[in-house]
Design an enzyme around this catalytic site. Structure first.
Site, short mmCIF file in Angstrom:
data_model
loop_
_atom_site.label_atom_id
_atom_site.label_comp_id
_atom_site.label_asym_id
_atom_site.label_seq_id
_atom_site.Cartn_x
_atom_site.Cartn_y
_atom_site.Cartn_z
N GLU A 164 0.85 -1.58 -0.10
CA GLU A 164 0.08 0.18 -0.16
C GLU A 164 1.02 1.41 -0.01
OE1 GLU A 164 -2.36 -1.75 3.41
OE2 GLU A 164 -4.07 -1.22 2.37
N GLU A 171 -4.50 -9.16 3.63
CA GLU A 171 -4.80 -8.75 4.85
C GLU A 171 -6.21 -9.74 5.06
OE1 GLU A 171 -3.73 -6.82 2.81
OE2 GLU A 171 -2.84 -4.86 3.59
C1 LIG Z 1 -3.03 -1.69 7.26
C2 LIG Z 1 -2.71 -2.87 6.56
O1 LIG Z 1 -3.43 -2.99 5.29
C3 LIG Z 1 -2.82 -4.08 7.20
C4 LIG Z 1 -1.72 -5.03 7.06
O2 LIG Z 1 -0.56 -4.69 6.54
S1 LIG Z 1 -1.80 -6.80 7.84
C5 LIG Z 1 -0.30 -7.41 7.60
C6 LIG Z 1 -0.26 -7.80 6.16
N1 LIG Z 1 0.93 -8.71 5.77
C7 LIG Z 1 0.76 -9.97 5.98
O3 LIG Z 1 -0.16 -10.41 6.13
C8 LIG Z 1 2.15 -10.61 5.65
C9 LIG Z 1 2.30 -11.71 6.97
N2 LIG Z 1 3.61 -12.42 6.91
C10 LIG Z 1 3.81 -13.44 6.36
O4 LIG Z 1 2.94 -13.73 5.31
C11 LIG Z 1 5.19 -14.25 6.23
O5 LIG Z 1 5.60 -13.65 7.49
C12 LIG Z 1 6.14 -13.57 5.15
C13 LIG Z 1 5.66 -13.96 3.61
C14 LIG Z 1 6.23 -11.99 5.13
C15 LIG Z 1 7.68 -13.95 5.53
O6 LIG Z 1 7.35 -15.38 5.54
P1 LIG Z 1 8.76 -16.38 6.20
O7 LIG Z 1 9.88 -16.03 5.28
O8 LIG Z 1 8.32 -17.76 5.89
O9 LIG Z 1 8.85 -16.11 7.59
P2 LIG Z 1 8.00 -16.14 8.88
O10 LIG Z 1 8.36 -17.12 9.89
O11 LIG Z 1 6.64 -16.14 8.42
O12 LIG Z 1 8.06 -14.68 9.38
C16 LIG Z 1 9.44 -14.25 9.96
C17 LIG Z 1 9.04 -13.39 11.29
O13 LIG Z 1 8.77 -12.47 11.03
C18 LIG Z 1 7.53 -12.08 11.68
N3 LIG Z 1 6.29 -11.37 10.77
C19 LIG Z 1 5.92 -11.67 9.38
N4 LIG Z 1 5.11 -10.60 9.03
C20 LIG Z 1 4.87 -9.85 9.91
C21 LIG Z 1 4.36 -8.68 10.22
N5 LIG Z 1 3.73 -8.04 9.02
N6 LIG Z 1 4.31 -7.98 11.30
C22 LIG Z 1 5.07 -8.44 12.48
N7 LIG Z 1 5.87 -9.47 12.42
C23 LIG Z 1 5.67 -10.10 11.18
C24 LIG Z 1 6.86 -13.35 11.89
O14 LIG Z 1 5.93 -13.39 13.09
C25 LIG Z 1 7.98 -14.17 12.22
O15 LIG Z 1 8.49 -14.04 13.64
P3 LIG Z 1 9.23 -15.00 14.52
O16 LIG Z 1 10.48 -15.33 13.75
O17 LIG Z 1 9.36 -14.41 15.79
O18 LIG Z 1 8.28 -16.21 14.36
#
Ligand SMILES: C[C@H](O)CC(=O)SCCNC(=O)CCNC(=O)[C@H](O)C(C)(C)COP(=O)(O)OP(=O)(O)OC[C@H]1O[C@@H](n2cnc3c(N)ncnc32)[C@H](O)[C@@H]1OP(=O)(O)O
Length: 720
Positions: free
Chosen positions: A117, A137
């Protein structure tokens, strides 16, 4: 309190301010990062030596989106939030997109959620071909909240935008370029240089200065848009009738198309705020962290051990499970040696692996060329000669496991991990005739092994932590979610699954209808009710498993005769086209009136008079009758130390049983109802229907003390 991340700014001699998001591990957008970004922008806009701005992320990752760890604080009321619309309208729209200096996003690694975004609010996007861009999301029970609902459809068109948002499906840089989501693709080492150049070109009016919020060229006409949105609503309801947030998301997108993007942004901001506090969002956020926590095992992963490199895997037995496991491994580039006892079995095993890969080719998930390269990693053998250099040997469902383990000990290197895929066999017995008990471990895959996401890693008292760490690493590489459990009949998943079917069978004897139970469960969110699942798996397995449970837990098994009676009549489920349902040639299930005669016989044998009142029960009661015994068993699994934490059981129930993730998993859901309520209902049923329902001591104690079932019990010692 220490800052959670930052955004750093560096102004170059070329007049470009390079802003880098720094918040490891995924450069998430915490409030601290966003406030830094705002300060940087204010500076960059006021400085005369800055002509243009480039935003990027540190260490090859643009941003993984809004900081999900902050959601919990907001939901619990402990974190103060910026006022509604502050980030999406004041910062990203009015300050960044509306600035009189252009911004370009330089994207590598990932630009997800809020990360994408921010990038979409920039005036151009340069990406590497491998970067992942998406708005996932909805997976977390919210909608994009930083303008994504408005900008993505305007950049890629409504149909594609809806698909990416509703399915939480990211695209790779290459596709993003074709869609118009990014403006150029470049190699990683040219990313920032190109973005700087691009930003200066925009400033000099040699490249277009595009505010994506006001783009209309990709948007369909209002009439067409309404039709597309209507179809999307119908699909969303069909896919998950219990979920509101996909429908809210579609409403928000519609608002922008009908009333203009600014109105859309406001509706997005308000809806995001409301959804953030919903039970669905709380459950899905819990699942996000619970899934990542499964690979953190106290006493194992906190010892500083590094996984050893597994370069080759040997599999004994190419049946359904062996071939599925082989497929999963070669798909993740592990060379595999598949051993069978004769040529015919070996050919059949290899053919199964080929068929698994071909099915991926047919579905467009893999090219024919890649399929052949993947298959070349598989070698079929009839003896142990080539097992000398394997690092991991997985034994499938073959008899004489003890003998096989003793053989493996002779042929494999002393460092080779010896894993067995079993859902029931006692691992201590398997290793009895060997001196290698420390490297014997269970690897319980779920069928089909190359598709199902869960892997139970079963350890005994003697399994070494190093071996568990090795298998956790393999699990991660083959994209499974591993759960480390102790050794007992059924481990964690099947122990929880068993009472699900048992309870349903008991209530059928007492007067409930098979189809009413299945319907109540699917309405609750299960992909199938217990009887439809039994048909799918086949009664042979269910009856055999029932015997094992009867041996291990005689005091709490309900001895329904229904399935055995049906088996006698060669009615064993979907494979025979008749089970609890009847099936047409296309495997479509429909209720079968003939079933009643088997049920009556079962009731007679049980000596039970059906109670017509049960048929009047609302779905809620049926769901509780079926799932509270599951909760009760999950409590025992936890109390015995078979599972190390409640959240592991949440993931096990979601990935192994199909429990709806938006209810947070079995223990999380149970805690939303309260231990005391569950205890009282089980206690009442145990008086009416027997010990199958008797609340276990863990549940009884927590109900009495008012402690949530998921709260960690430091006094519980892992028994394995
Ligand atoms: C207002 C907005 O529109 C709202 C938002 O943005 S909501 C958030 C949207 N983003 C997401 O949904 C992405 C979520 N994350 C993921 O899908 C995956 O973590 C990823 C693809 C980024 C990385 O995957 P991968 O490399 O396998 O690592 P993964 O083990 O999942 O994550 C590594 C660490 O980062 C953390 N992390 C990942 N995304 C995060 C995020 N958005 N916020 C905080 N921590 C996050 C995980 O909890 C993990 O922490 P840990 O090592 O303590 O367990």
């Amino acid at each position: 309190m220490a800052n959670k991340g930052r955004a750093e700014m560096e102004v170059g001699a070329d007049g470009v301010a390079l802003i880098t998001i720094v918040n490891p591990p995924v450069n998430s957008l915490s409030i601290d990062v966003l406030l830094c970004l705002k300060d940087n922008y204010e500076q960059a806009l006021s400085r005369d030596d800055v002509k243009a701005i480039v935003i990027t992320g540190a260490k090859g990752k643009f941003s993984g989106g809004f900081d999900i760890t902050a959601f919990g604080g907001v939901q619990g009321g402990s974190t103060e939030q910026p006022k509604i619309g502050y980030i999406s309208i004041d910062l990203l729209t009015d300050t960044l997109e509306g600035a009189r200096k252009p911004s370009v996003a330089a994207i590598d690694g990932l630009a997800l959620g809020g990360g994408l975004e921010v990038a979409m609010a920039c005036h151009a996007r340069i990406s590497t071909s491998t970067a992942q861009l998406g708005l996932p999301e909805l997976q977390l029970g919210v909608i994009p909240g930083f303008g994504g609902t408005q900008r993505l459809p305007r950049l890629v068109g409504l149909t594609k935008g809806l698909e990416m948002i509703l399915l939480s499906k990211p695209v790779k840089g290459e596709e993003a370029y074709k869609l118009g989501l990014v403006d150029a693709l470049v190699p990683r080492d040219e990313l920032v240089k190109t973005a700087r150049f691009w930003a200066l070109e925009i400033a000099a009016c040699r490249k277009p200065w595009i505010r994506s919020l006001y783009k209309t060229d990709k948007l369909e006409s209002l009439g067409d848009a309404r039709e597309i949105l209507k179809f999307a609503r119908a699909q969303a309801q069909k896919q998950a009738a219990n979920l509101q947030h996909p429908l809210v998301c579609i409403d928000v997108i519609e608002e922008g198309i009908v009333s203009g993007p600014r109105a859309g942004l406001w509706k997005e901001a308000h809806s995001f705020q409301t959804l953030l506090l919903s039970e669905t969002c709380k459950s899905l956020i819990h699942v996000f962290f619970a899934q990542r926590a499964t690979s953190k095992v106290p006493g194992i992963t906190d010892l500083g051990l590094m996984p050893r490199k597994i370069t080759k895997v040997g599999i004994l037995g190419g049946g359904l499970m062996g071939s599925g496991i082989a497929t999963a491994l070669i798909l993740s580039s592990y060379p595999v040696i598949l051993k069978e006892v004769n040529e015919n079995f070996l050919k059949a095993g290899i053919d199964r692996v080929k068929a698994n890969l071909q099915s991926r080719v047919r579905k467009g998930k893999m090219t024919q060329d890649k399929c052949e390269r993947t298959l070349s990693l598989l070698t079929g053998v009839l003896d142990y000669e080539s097992f000398k250099d394997v690092d991991l040997a997985v034994i499938e469902n073959v008899s004489l496991k003890q003998q096989i383990f003793a053989d493996l000990e002779k042929y494999c290197s002393p460092n080779c991990v010896l894993a067995t895929n079993t859902s029931t066999i006692d691992l201590n017995l398997v290793g009895e005739k060997t001196k290698s008990r420390d490297r014997i471990v269970g690897a319980h895959f779920f069928s089909p092994a190359h598709v199902m996401p869960l892997l139970e890693i079963v350890r005994t008292h003697e399994t070494s932590p190093q071996v568990v760490v090795d298998l956790l690493d393999v699990g991660k590489k083959i994209r499974k979610t591993p759960i480390v459990v102790g050794n007992c009949t059924g481990f964690a998943v099947n122990r929880m699954f068993f009472p699900y079917t048992q309870s349903a069978l008991l209530f059928v004897d007492y007067g409930l209808d098979v189809y009413k139970i299945d319907r109540a469960c699917t309405k609750f969110g299960m992909p199938m009710g217990p009887f439809r699942v039994a048909d799918l798996v086949g009664f042979g397995v269910a009856v055999a498993t029932g015997m094992q449970y009867l041996q291990s837990f005689p005091e709490r098994v309900y001895k329904s005769m229904l399935m055995s009676i049906m088996v006698e009549d060669k009615r064993t489920g979907e494979a025979t086209r008749k089970g609890f349902y009847k099936y047409d040639g296309k495997r479509k299930a429909s209720p079968d009136p003939e079933l009643m005669k088997y049920i009556e016989k079962s009731r007679n044998m049980a000596g039970v008079t059906p109670n017509p009142e049960l048929m009047k029960l609302p779905d809620k009661d049926i769901v509780e009758m079926v799932f509270f015994p599951v909760v009760n068993e999950a409590c025992r699994v936890l109390d015995e130390g078979i599972a190390v934490k409640a959240s592991d059981l949440d993931i096990a129930s979601i990935m192994g049983m199909g429990f709806p993730p938006y209810r947070g998993g079995i223990m999380f859901w149970a805690d939303t109802l309260g231990a005391n309520y569950i205890f009282e209902r089980l206690e009442a049923w145990s008086k009416m229907y027997g010990d199958f329902f008797k609340p276990c001591s863990y549940l009884t104690e927590r109900a009495a003390k008012g402690i949530p079932l998921s709260a960690p019990a430091n006094q519980t010692r892992a028994r394995l």
